[in-house]
Each structure stands twice: as structure tokens, then as C-alpha cells.
Design an enzyme around this catalytic site. Structure first.
Site, PDB file in Angstrom:
ATOM      1  N   TYR A 156      35.314  33.580 -52.148  1.00 58.28           N
ATOM      2  CA  TYR A 156      36.179  32.428 -51.846  1.00 58.28           C
ATOM      3  C   TYR A 156      35.467  31.488 -50.860  1.00 58.28           C
ATOM      4  CZ  TYR A 156      40.655  29.977 -51.802  1.00 58.28           C
ATOM      5  OH  TYR A 156      41.643  29.035 -51.946  1.00 58.28           O
ATOM      6  N   LYS A 163      40.559  26.028 -46.472  1.00 62.39           N
ATOM      7  CA  LYS A 163      41.993  26.354 -46.413  1.00 62.39           C
ATOM      8  C   LYS A 163      42.434  26.615 -44.970  1.00 62.39           C
ATOM      9  CE  LYS A 163      43.205  26.229 -50.834  1.00 62.39           C
ATOM     10  NZ  LYS A 163      43.864  25.018 -51.362  1.00 62.39           N
TER      11      LYS A 163
HETATM   12  P1  NAD Z   1      44.446  23.399 -60.959  1.00 57.23           P
HETATM   13  O1  NAD Z   1      43.017  23.343 -61.413  1.00 57.23           O
HETATM   14  O2  NAD Z   1      45.483  23.331 -62.007  1.00 57.23           O
HETATM   15  O3  NAD Z   1      44.732  22.296 -59.863  1.00 57.23           O
HETATM   16  C1  NAD Z   1      43.744  21.811 -58.977  1.00 57.23           C
HETATM   17  C2  NAD Z   1      43.896  20.311 -58.982  1.00 57.23           C
HETATM   18  O4  NAD Z   1      43.005  19.707 -58.035  1.00 57.23           O
HETATM   19  C3  NAD Z   1      43.582  19.687 -60.351  1.00 57.23           C
HETATM   20  O5  NAD Z   1      44.693  18.954 -60.800  1.00 57.23           O
HETATM   21  C4  NAD Z   1      42.420  18.765 -60.046  1.00 57.23           C
HETATM   22  O6  NAD Z   1      42.441  17.591 -60.840  1.00 57.23           O
HETATM   23  C5  NAD Z   1      42.675  18.453 -58.589  1.00 57.23           C
HETATM   24  N1  NAD Z   1      41.504  17.850 -57.947  1.00 57.23           N
HETATM   25  C6  NAD Z   1      40.273  18.398 -57.763  1.00 57.23           C
HETATM   26  N2  NAD Z   1      39.458  17.474 -57.193  1.00 57.23           N
HETATM   27  C7  NAD Z   1      40.201  16.345 -56.992  1.00 57.23           C
HETATM   28  C8  NAD Z   1      39.946  15.055 -56.462  1.00 57.23           C
HETATM   29  N3  NAD Z   1      38.733  14.711 -55.985  1.00 57.23           N
HETATM   30  N4  NAD Z   1      40.947  14.155 -56.435  1.00 57.23           N
HETATM   31  C9  NAD Z   1      42.178  14.462 -56.909  1.00 57.23           C
HETATM   32  N5  NAD Z   1      42.490  15.660 -57.439  1.00 57.23           N
HETATM   33  C10 NAD Z   1      41.497  16.582 -57.480  1.00 57.23           C
HETATM   34  O7  NAD Z   1      44.542  24.779 -60.140  1.00 57.23           O
HETATM   35  P2  NAD Z   1      45.705  25.371 -59.212  1.00 57.23           P
HETATM   36  O8  NAD Z   1      45.361  26.790 -59.088  1.00 57.23           O
HETATM   37  O9  NAD Z   1      47.029  24.955 -59.727  1.00 57.23           O
HETATM   38  O10 NAD Z   1      45.413  24.692 -57.802  1.00 57.23           O
HETATM   39  C11 NAD Z   1      46.378  23.955 -57.067  1.00 57.23           C
HETATM   40  C12 NAD Z   1      46.307  24.323 -55.601  1.00 57.23           C
HETATM   41  O11 NAD Z   1      46.781  25.672 -55.435  1.00 57.23           O
HETATM   42  C13 NAD Z   1      44.908  24.298 -54.999  1.00 57.23           C
HETATM   43  O12 NAD Z   1      44.983  23.802 -53.678  1.00 57.23           O
HETATM   44  C14 NAD Z   1      44.527  25.769 -54.975  1.00 57.23           C
HETATM   45  O13 NAD Z   1      43.557  26.062 -53.987  1.00 57.23           O
HETATM   46  C15 NAD Z   1      45.871  26.362 -54.618  1.00 57.23           C
HETATM   47  N6  NAD Z   1      46.008  27.806 -54.860  1.00 57.23           N
HETATM   48  C16 NAD Z   1      45.730  28.336 -56.066  1.00 57.23           C
HETATM   49  C17 NAD Z   1      45.860  29.700 -56.267  1.00 57.23           C
HETATM   50  C18 NAD Z   1      45.513  30.325 -57.597  1.00 57.23           C
HETATM   51  O14 NAD Z   1      45.300  31.540 -57.646  1.00 57.23           O
HETATM   52  N7  NAD Z   1      45.481  29.584 -58.690  1.00 57.23           N
HETATM   53  C19 NAD Z   1      46.294  30.523 -55.223  1.00 57.23           C
HETATM   54  C20 NAD Z   1      46.603  29.950 -53.994  1.00 57.23           C
HETATM   55  C21 NAD Z   1      46.449  28.586 -53.820  1.00 57.23           C
END
Ligand code: NAD
Length: 256
Positions: A156, A163
């Protein structure tokens, strides 16, 4: 009357129907909120636009959060179309793929800056633009984080450091914006299969590990994050700000 009737919410971070931001959107929309969406680039527009239109959204705008001019345009449009804003959802993160597989010590300056800019600073920039629109509306800002900020999760890496900055920003923003009635919170979600998760080496092992060790003996799904988001963004969470709420089947409490 529905929980979010008459409320306006701007959603940043939908890439497709597996995105956590989409599950949050469905929960907020189901409670009566009107939603606006942004997407990062033309390729994603093809996925985001039909989803957004499917739930009656008409404000669907490009926004790369590393570009101040994109952010300014989004909030100018929200002001013009809605005159105000009640909820902002930030579900955005990015790091170079190599920085999520090699040793953390190898992270270069450019990769570090990129992860911090997209994944942590963007919340500050969006919050600053949102606040004038939230005046007198008891606004709520929500972001997404992960336990890799608190403990070492192999691979990570720089994202865990970003984060940690994001979670500290939640507290500082909550302090700054509290006097204006704006709440700022984060959900720390357990691992969920999404586009962003696919970029983390060994993600499958993370899912397996959690299902074996979490008190609830399972992983979580995006809908469960959506329900918590609804709680935090609505009047149900009216006294909660600066909080990082774990939605992880209890995994974070375990020592051994
Ligand atoms: P996802 O890929 O569906 O979403 C990530 C989003 O970030 C995408 O829509 C992407 O377009 C956007 N993004 C990236 N670079 C960007 C930029 N320069 N400008 C605007 N948008 C941008 O994946 P997700 O897992 O739904 O992620 C959403 C959030 O949840 C993130 O912050 C991720 O770290 C967090 N998260 C995810 C998990 C997991 O296991 N999937 C767990 C905890 C937290």
C-alpha cells in the site's frame, strides 16, 4: 419525508458501477438527494454519464483534481445551477502502479507528490471551493480512506502515507469549517474489488486475510459503505465531525 429530500450532493470519484462513489451515490439518491457527478477524463465519461443520467442527474462535468481550473469550473457550474450545495463526496485516489508493488523506500519525489496531490490535497481544494456554497445549509463533506494509513499494509506504501495526510486533513478541515456548520468525516473501508484496488499488488490476499481475521469473518461490500455514508452525510450524523469511521467488519480492532 425522505432523509435527504431537497439536498444537493456533488460526487467526485465514480469510474464505473463498482466504484465506492457509485454505491454512495445510490444510497444518497435513494434517500432523496439530487446528485451532480464529475469524471476524470473522456474515457471515464462514457461509463459515468449513463450511470448518472440513469438516476436523473443533469450536472455531469469533467474534473481532474490536479487542475485548479477544472475544480473552479465545477463549482462555478454548481453555483449557477443549484445556488448552493449540501453534501460533497470525495472518493478519489491515485498512485503510480510501481509505487504500489516495489519497496516503499524506492518511492521517488514525483511519485510521492502525485499520490499526495491526487489523494490528499484534492480534498482540501474541493472543500475550499465547496464551503461558500454550503453557507447556512449545515453542509457535510465525506472522504474515503483505508487502514494502510495507520498500520503497514504491504504494497500500500505511498498510498498509506497519503491516506495518513488525508485523515489528518479531515481533522484540520473539521476544525476550520465547524464554525460554519460544515462537518468533515472519512470512512475507512475494508478492501473492496474496484478499479483502484486492481492497482494494488496482492489485493486478493488482502481480501482473504480480512475474511479470516475480521470479527465478522467476512469482507464488506460497497453498499455497506453507502449506508454509512448516508448516515454521516445526513442529519443522523449531525454531531459527528473530524471522525474516521471504520467500515471493515471490525478488522482494525484486532491485535492477534
Ligand atoms: P475507483 O477506481 O472506482 O475510484 C477511484 C476514483 O479516483 C476514480 O473514479 C478515478 O477516476 C478517480 N481519480 C483518480 N485520479 C483522479 C484525478 N486526477 N482527478 C479526478 N479523479 C481521479 O476505486 P474505489 O476503490 O471506489 O476508490 C474510491 C476511494 O475509496 C479511493 O479514495 C480509495 O483509496 C478508497 N478506498 C478504497 C478501498 C477499496 O478496497 N476499494 C478501500 C478503502 C478506501
Amino acid at each position: 419525508m425522505q432523509l435527504l429530500e431537497g439536498k444537493k450532493a456533488a460526487i467526485f470519484g465514480v469510474a464505473n458501477d463498482r466504484s465506492i462513489a457509485w454505491a454512495i451515490s445510490e444510497a444518497l439518491h435513494g434517500a432523496g438527494a439530487e446528485l451532480a457527478f464529475t469524471y476524470a477524463g473522456e474515457v471515464l465519461e462514457k461509463r459515468v454519464r449513463p450511470l448518472a443520467e440513469g438516476i436523473g442527474a443533469h450536472i455531469i462535468l469533467p474534473c481532474d483534481v490536479t487542475k485548479d481550473e477544472d475544480i473552479e469550473k465545477v463549482f462555478a457550474t454548481l453555483k449557477q445551477e443549484w445556488g448552493g450545495l449540501d453534501i460533497l463526496v470525495h472518493a478519489i485516489a491515485f498512485a503510480n502502479k510501481e509505487d504500489l508493488s516495489q519497496a516503499y523506500v524506492r518511492t521517488n519525489r514525483e511519485g510521492f507528490h502525485l499520490a499526495m496531490d491526487v489523494s490528499a490535497y484534492s480534498l482540501v481544494a474541493l472543500a475550499r471551493h465547496a464551503v461558500p456554497l454550503m453557507e447556512g445549509r449545515n453542509g457535510s463533506i465525506l472522504t474515503m480512506t483505508y487502514m494502510g494509513s495507520e498500520k503497514v499494509i504491504p504494497n500500500y506504501n505511498v498510498m498509506g502515507v497519503a491516506k495518513a495526510a488525508l485523515e489528518a486533513s479531515v481533522r484540520y478541515l473539521a476544525y476550520d469549517l465547524g464554525p460554519q456548520g460544515v462537518r468533515v468525516n472519512a470512512i475507512s473501508a475494508g478492501p473492496i474489488r474496484t478499479l483502484a484496488a486492481a492497482g494494488i499488488s496482492g489485493f486478493k490476499d488482502m481480501l482473504h486475510h480480512v475474511s479470516e481475521r475480521a470479527p465478522l469473518k467476512r469482507n464488506i461490500d460497497a453498499e455497506e459503505v453507502g449506508k454509512t455514508a448516508l448516515f454521516l452525510c445526513s442529519d443522523l450524523g449531525s454531531a459527528i465531525t473530524g471522525e474516521v469511521m471504520h467500515v471493515d467488519a471490525g478488522y482494525n480492532i484486532m491485535g492477534m
